[in-house]
Design a protein around this motif. Structure first.
Motif, PDB file in Angstrom:
ATOM      1  N   ASP A   1      -0.964 -15.572  10.829  1.00 58.83           N
ATOM      2  CA  ASP A   1       0.211 -14.009  11.068  1.00 58.83           C
ATOM      3  C   ASP A   1       1.834 -14.233  11.347  1.00 58.83           C
ATOM      4  N   ALA A   2       1.900 -15.680  13.123  1.00 59.49           N
ATOM      5  CA  ALA A   2       3.563 -16.354  12.918  1.00 59.49           C
ATOM      6  C   ALA A   2       4.051 -16.658  11.698  1.00 59.49           C
ATOM      7  N   GLU A   3       3.156 -17.218  11.070  1.00 62.55           N
ATOM      8  CA  GLU A   3       3.227 -18.220   9.890  1.00 62.55           C
ATOM      9  C   GLU A   3       3.712 -17.148   8.890  1.00 62.55           C
ATOM     10  N   ARG A   4       3.215 -16.019   8.784  1.00 66.72           N
ATOM     11  CA  ARG A   4       3.228 -15.256   8.040  1.00 66.72           C
ATOM     12  C   ARG A   4       4.338 -14.383   8.391  1.00 66.72           C
ATOM     13  N   GLN A   5       4.320 -13.990   9.216  1.00 70.64           N
ATOM     14  CA  GLN A   5       5.785 -13.118   9.201  1.00 70.64           C
ATOM     15  C   GLN A   5       7.145 -14.564   9.059  1.00 70.64           C
ATOM     16  N   HIS A   6       6.974 -15.678   9.111  1.00 64.53           N
ATOM     17  CA  HIS A   6       8.446 -15.944   9.375  1.00 64.53           C
ATOM     18  C   HIS A   6       8.891 -16.022   7.232  1.00 64.53           C
ATOM     19  N   ILE A   7       7.434 -16.753   6.985  1.00 65.07           N
ATOM     20  CA  ILE A   7       7.647 -16.077   5.143  1.00 65.07           C
ATOM     21  C   ILE A   7       8.453 -15.048   4.779  1.00 65.07           C
ATOM     22  N   TYR A   8       7.879 -13.653   5.597  1.00 69.27           N
ATOM     23  CA  TYR A   8       8.364 -12.309   5.300  1.00 69.27           C
ATOM     24  C   TYR A   8       9.448 -11.755   5.727  1.00 69.27           C
TER      25      TYR A   8
ATOM     26  N   SER B   1      12.248 -13.562   5.367  1.00 68.04           N
ATOM     27  CA  SER B   1      13.008 -14.053   4.107  1.00 68.04           C
ATOM     28  C   SER B   1      12.923 -13.514   2.584  1.00 68.04           C
ATOM     29  N   GLU B   2      11.676 -12.599   2.485  1.00 63.18           N
ATOM     30  CA  GLU B   2      11.073 -12.403   1.123  1.00 63.18           C
ATOM     31  C   GLU B   2      11.048 -11.013   1.267  1.00 63.18           C
ATOM     32  N   ILE B   3      11.472 -10.556   2.210  1.00 62.37           N
ATOM     33  CA  ILE B   3      12.643  -9.092   2.792  1.00 62.37           C
ATOM     34  C   ILE B   3      13.844  -8.372   2.701  1.00 62.37           C
ATOM     35  N   ASP B   4      14.350  -9.468   2.736  1.00 64.77           N
ATOM     36  CA  ASP B   4      15.591  -9.928   2.584  1.00 64.77           C
ATOM     37  C   ASP B   4      16.133  -9.367   1.512  1.00 64.77           C
TER      38      ASP B   4
ATOM     39  N   SER C   1       0.625  -1.267  -0.020  1.00 63.69           N
ATOM     40  CA  SER C   1      -0.093  -0.118   0.018  1.00 63.69           C
ATOM     41  C   SER C   1       0.893   1.296  -0.079  1.00 63.69           C
ATOM     42  N   ALA C   2       1.824   0.883   0.686  1.00 63.27           N
ATOM     43  CA  ALA C   2       2.846   2.540   0.513  1.00 63.27           C
ATOM     44  C   ALA C   2       3.497   2.741  -0.995  1.00 63.27           C
ATOM     45  N   THR C   3       3.535   1.933  -1.802  1.00 65.24           N
ATOM     46  CA  THR C   3       3.900   2.540  -3.071  1.00 65.24           C
ATOM     47  C   THR C   3       3.304   1.782  -4.036  1.00 65.24           C
ATOM     48  N   GLY C   4       1.805   1.078  -3.681  1.00 66.02           N
ATOM     49  CA  GLY C   4       0.863   0.412  -5.621  1.00 66.02           C
ATOM     50  C   GLY C   4       1.445  -0.451  -5.799  1.00 66.02           C
ATOM     51  N   LEU C   5       2.296  -1.045  -5.494  1.00 60.80           N
ATOM     52  CA  LEU C   5       3.834  -1.856  -6.764  1.00 60.80           C
ATOM     53  C   LEU C   5       2.677  -3.399  -5.934  1.00 60.80           C
ATOM     54  N   CYS C   6       2.831  -4.258  -6.603  1.00 58.34           N
ATOM     55  CA  CYS C   6       2.494  -5.585  -6.801  1.00 58.34           C
ATOM     56  C   CYS C   6       3.705  -6.649  -6.878  1.00 58.34           C
ATOM     57  N   PHE C   7       3.853  -8.282  -5.719  1.00 60.33           N
ATOM     58  CA  PHE C   7       5.086  -8.673  -6.238  1.00 60.33           C
ATOM     59  C   PHE C   7       4.140 -10.311  -5.102  1.00 60.33           C
ATOM     60  N   HIS C   8       5.380 -10.701  -6.428  1.00 56.97           N
ATOM     61  CA  HIS C   8       4.911 -12.859  -5.781  1.00 56.97           C
ATOM     62  C   HIS C   8       4.896 -12.674  -4.893  1.00 56.97           C
ATOM     63  N   THR C   9       4.470 -13.522  -4.349  1.00 63.37           N
ATOM     64  CA  THR C   9       4.982 -13.755  -2.499  1.00 63.37           C
ATOM     65  C   THR C   9       4.725 -15.659  -2.253  1.00 63.37           C
ATOM     66  N   GLN C  10       5.097 -15.869  -1.392  1.00 63.29           N
ATOM     67  CA  GLN C  10       4.689 -17.706  -0.989  1.00 63.29           C
ATOM     68  C   GLN C  10       3.683 -16.952   0.152  1.00 63.29           C
ATOM     69  N   MET C  11       3.448 -15.857   0.461  1.00 64.26           N
ATOM     70  CA  MET C  11       2.693 -15.856   1.770  1.00 64.26           C
ATOM     71  C   MET C  11       1.210 -15.808   0.625  1.00 64.26           C
ATOM     72  N   PHE C  12       0.576 -16.963   1.224  1.00 61.94           N
ATOM     73  CA  PHE C  12      -0.558 -17.450  -0.176  1.00 61.94           C
ATOM     74  C   PHE C  12      -2.208 -16.928   0.029  1.00 61.94           C
ATOM     75  N   SER C  13      -2.873 -16.374  -0.238  1.00 64.93           N
ATOM     76  CA  SER C  13      -4.457 -16.217   0.232  1.00 64.93           C
ATOM     77  C   SER C  13      -5.541 -16.866  -0.792  1.00 64.93           C
ATOM     78  N   GLY C  14      -6.320 -16.773  -0.143  1.00 59.83           N
ATOM     79  CA  GLY C  14      -7.728 -17.711  -0.640  1.00 59.83           C
ATOM     80  C   GLY C  14      -9.040 -16.442  -0.609  1.00 59.83           C
ATOM     81  N   MET C  15      -9.924 -17.076  -1.980  1.00 60.60           N
ATOM     82  CA  MET C  15     -11.285 -16.262  -1.490  1.00 60.60           C
ATOM     83  C   MET C  15     -12.548 -16.841  -0.258  1.00 60.60           C
TER      84      MET C  15
END
Length: 223
Positions: free
Chosen positions: A98-105, A107-110, A73-87
């Protein structure tokens, strides 16, 4: 003449999606870059460039944009992620705790931080040709502002903006020493970004690096 794999390696994709990344892949170019596989609307790109991608990919700013992508939301850019979502009944929502996403995050932020600094270094050194497109076209004033912002990083930066004309219209034209306008008959549809017109992309890339006014030797290590 410069071989196409060398030519493609001289470019960095700025958006608006991964179509150019697939053209590079067709020639064996797999070097990572921040926006190669991202969704990058021109207005969002301009804002991010002006702010030097400050605050990019902060955990609390990420929301699902598709099952395997997040929107920052800070930039409006979209990136591929392993933090999957569903409808769900409430729209797209993240899967897992949240803890599982933090773990994935973590590695992704690095990776994102590394790629961000790499792009900033390339912008500041004018060591690549920057290229962007949009299937629906890009507002001329937005292009003007993006070119001006690239020049603020380094006055030698070059931007190629590719547009579609819907007919046989391949071409590359110098608008200024920092801005080139290229035309292509068609882009891949967004839902099938790998359905590219490779011959057309080859022409644009080859034409750019073999122009005398581009002086491609500064972008390519071995000619």
């Amino acid at each position: 003449m410069i071989a196409l794999p060398q030519a493609y390696a001289a470019f960095v994709n700025l958006g608006d999606n991964c179509e150019f990344g697939f053209a590079q892949r067709a020639h064996g170019i797999e070097e990572g870059s921040l926006l190669r596989w991202a969704v990058t609307p021109a207005e969002a790109l301009l804002k991010a460039l002006r702010n030097k991608f400050e605050g990019l990919y902060a955990f609390d700013n990420l929301s699902p944009s598709s099952p395997d992508m997040v929107r920052d939301s800070a930039t409006g850019l979209c990136f591929h992620t392993q933090m999957f979502s569903g409808m769900t009944n409430y729209g797209l929502e993240f899967k897992g705790s949240d803890a599982e996403r933090q773990h994935i995050y973590k590695s992704e932020i690095d990776k994102i931080s590394y790629m961000k600094q790499k792009l900033i270094n390339q912008l500041e050194s004018a060591s690549k040709i920057f290229i962007m497109k949009s299937n629906s076209g890009i507002n001329e004033m937005i292009i003007k502002y993006i070119v001006e912002t690239l020049i603020e990083f380094n006055e030698r930066n070059i931007l190629v903006v590719v547009s579609s004309c819907g007919r046989d219209c391949l071409g590359v034209e110098a608008v200024s020493r920092n801005f080139y306008q290229a035309t292509i008959s068609r882009f891949a549809p967004y839902e099938k970004a790998d359905s590219i017109d490779l011959e057309a992309w080859n022409y644009i890339v080859g034409e750019m690096v073999n122009r005398s006014d581009v002086r491609a030797e500064r972008f390519i290590d071995t000619l």
